[in-house]
Structure formats: structure tokens, C-alpha cells
Design an enzyme around this catalytic site. Structure first.
Site, PDB file in Angstrom:
ATOM      1  N   GLN A   9       0.842  -1.198   0.000  1.00  0.00           N
ATOM      2  CA  GLN A   9       0.000   0.000   0.000  1.00  0.00           C
ATOM      3  C   GLN A   9       0.878   1.248   0.000  1.00  0.00           C
ATOM      4  O   GLN A   9       0.758   2.118   0.855  1.00  0.00           O
ATOM      5  CB  GLN A   9      -0.966  -0.006   1.195  1.00  0.00           C
ATOM      6  CG  GLN A   9      -1.925  -1.189   1.132  1.00  0.00           C
ATOM      7  CD  GLN A   9      -2.977  -1.160   2.222  1.00  0.00           C
ATOM      8  OE1 GLN A   9      -2.656  -1.239   3.396  1.00  0.00           O
ATOM      9  NE2 GLN A   9      -4.221  -1.055   1.831  1.00  0.00           N
ATOM     10  N   HIS A  10       1.782   1.267  -0.940  1.00  0.00           N
ATOM     11  CA  HIS A  10       2.635   2.439  -1.102  1.00  0.00           C
ATOM     12  C   HIS A  10       3.222   2.468  -2.502  1.00  0.00           C
ATOM     13  O   HIS A  10       3.186   1.463  -3.234  1.00  0.00           O
ATOM     14  CB  HIS A  10       3.753   2.460  -0.050  1.00  0.00           C
ATOM     15  CG  HIS A  10       4.495   1.162   0.122  1.00  0.00           C
ATOM     16  ND1 HIS A  10       5.181   0.552  -0.888  1.00  0.00           N
ATOM     17  CD2 HIS A  10       4.642   0.365   1.210  1.00  0.00           C
ATOM     18  CE1 HIS A  10       5.742  -0.552  -0.431  1.00  0.00           C
ATOM     19  NE2 HIS A  10       5.410  -0.715   0.837  1.00  0.00           N
TER      20      HIS A  10
END
Ligand code: TYD
Length: 138
Positions: free
Chosen positions: A53-54
Site C-alpha cells: 500500500q505504497h
């Protein structure tokens, strides 16, 4: 094939194994399209966990499930794609500035990650809206 499929690269590594078992070699600048500066691995996650999630300003990655399986969702702010990592001779190269999530880990999953950069928390974009702004999609 959609545009997003051109943003990552599936890699297939040669097996140098023999009757004693399998042996897979990856070397920086050869099977891996960068010089390797960092290695980490993720295990003990399960199918309820979403990691990643980046996006990264500088880091590129190659992900290899050396045991078990997992999925990687990539997102360029326009489209998403899903890669299933399900054999130890397979890897996926992710360039910088691609949003990614790793999920659906099998209980025996060991996800090996290689990167061209040392860890620097400041080059991680962990907010999806900020990511969209930086790439000009918002
Ligand atoms: P995180 O980036 O959340 O892992 P993932 O992307 O796999 O979900 O990292 C978890 C913690 O570990 C966080 O505090 C940062 C730290 N970390 C390092 O110190 N060095 C590293 O190379 C990585 C990947 C994480």
C-alpha cells in the site's frame, strides 16, 4: 493486454537444478534489472493481510515467492492489474512510482523482495491521494 501490463515485468528464472534438487540463481544486472542494494522477506502473513500500500519515489523491486503464493496488485492511478506469484522461479519487476499491494498470502508464503535502494522511509508514498497528486492524476 491493457496499459498497466506494460508497467511491470514478469521474470522467469532459469533452474540450474539436477537430480539433487532445484537451484535458482538471480544476479544484479542480469536476471534482476538493477544492482541489488537491499533484500528483505515477508512471511507469517495470511489471507487476511494486505501489505505494501505504497509507491516509491526511488525504489524499484523484484518480488519472488520462494515458497507458497501471494498476489500483487499494481495501480498506476488509472488502471489496476493483479499478478499471482505462484512458483519459485517466477518474479515480478516493479518500477518506481507504481502503487502496489501484496495480499492473499498462503500460510507457507515466503515473499522475497530485492531492491535497487537502501531503505529510506522518506521515499515511500503511503497515502494514495498524495500518490495521485504526485503523478498528476488528481
Ligand atoms: P512496510 O513498508 O510497512 O512493509 P510492507 O511494505 O511489506 O507492508 O514496513 C514495515 C516496517 O519495517 C516499517 O516500520 C518500515 C520497516 N522497514 C525497514 O526498516 N526497512 C525495509 O527495507 C522495509 C521494507 C521496512
Amino acid at each position: 493486454m491493457s496499459e498497466i501490463d506494460n508497467k511491470y515485468k514478469l521474470l522467469q528464472f532459469p533452474d540450474l537444478g539436477d537430480e539433487r534438487g532445484n537451484l535458482v540463481v538471480v544476479e544484479g544486472g542480469m536476471q534482476i534489472p538493477f544492482d541489488i542494494k537491499r533484500i528483505f522477506y515477508i512471511y507469517g502473513s495470511d489471507d487476511s493481510v494486505v501489505r505494501g500500500q505504497h509507491a516509491n519515489l526511488k525504489s524499484e523491486f523484484v518480488l519472488i515467492n520462494v515458497a507458497g503464493t501471494s498476489k500483487v496488485k499494481v495501480d498506476d492511478g488509472k488502471e489496476t492489474g493483479v499478478i499471482e506469484l505462484n512458483q519459485p522461479r517466477m518474479g515480478v519487476y516493479l518500477p518506481k512510482m507504481l502503487w502496489k499491494e501484496m495480499y492473499d498470502f498462503s500460510p507457507d508464503s515466503v515473499l522475497l523482495v530485492l531492491s535497487n535502494e537502501h531503505y529510506d522511509g522518506n521515499e515511500y508514498i503511503r497515502d494514495y491521494n498524495e500518490y495521485l497528486k504526485i503523478i498528476g492524476k488528481k
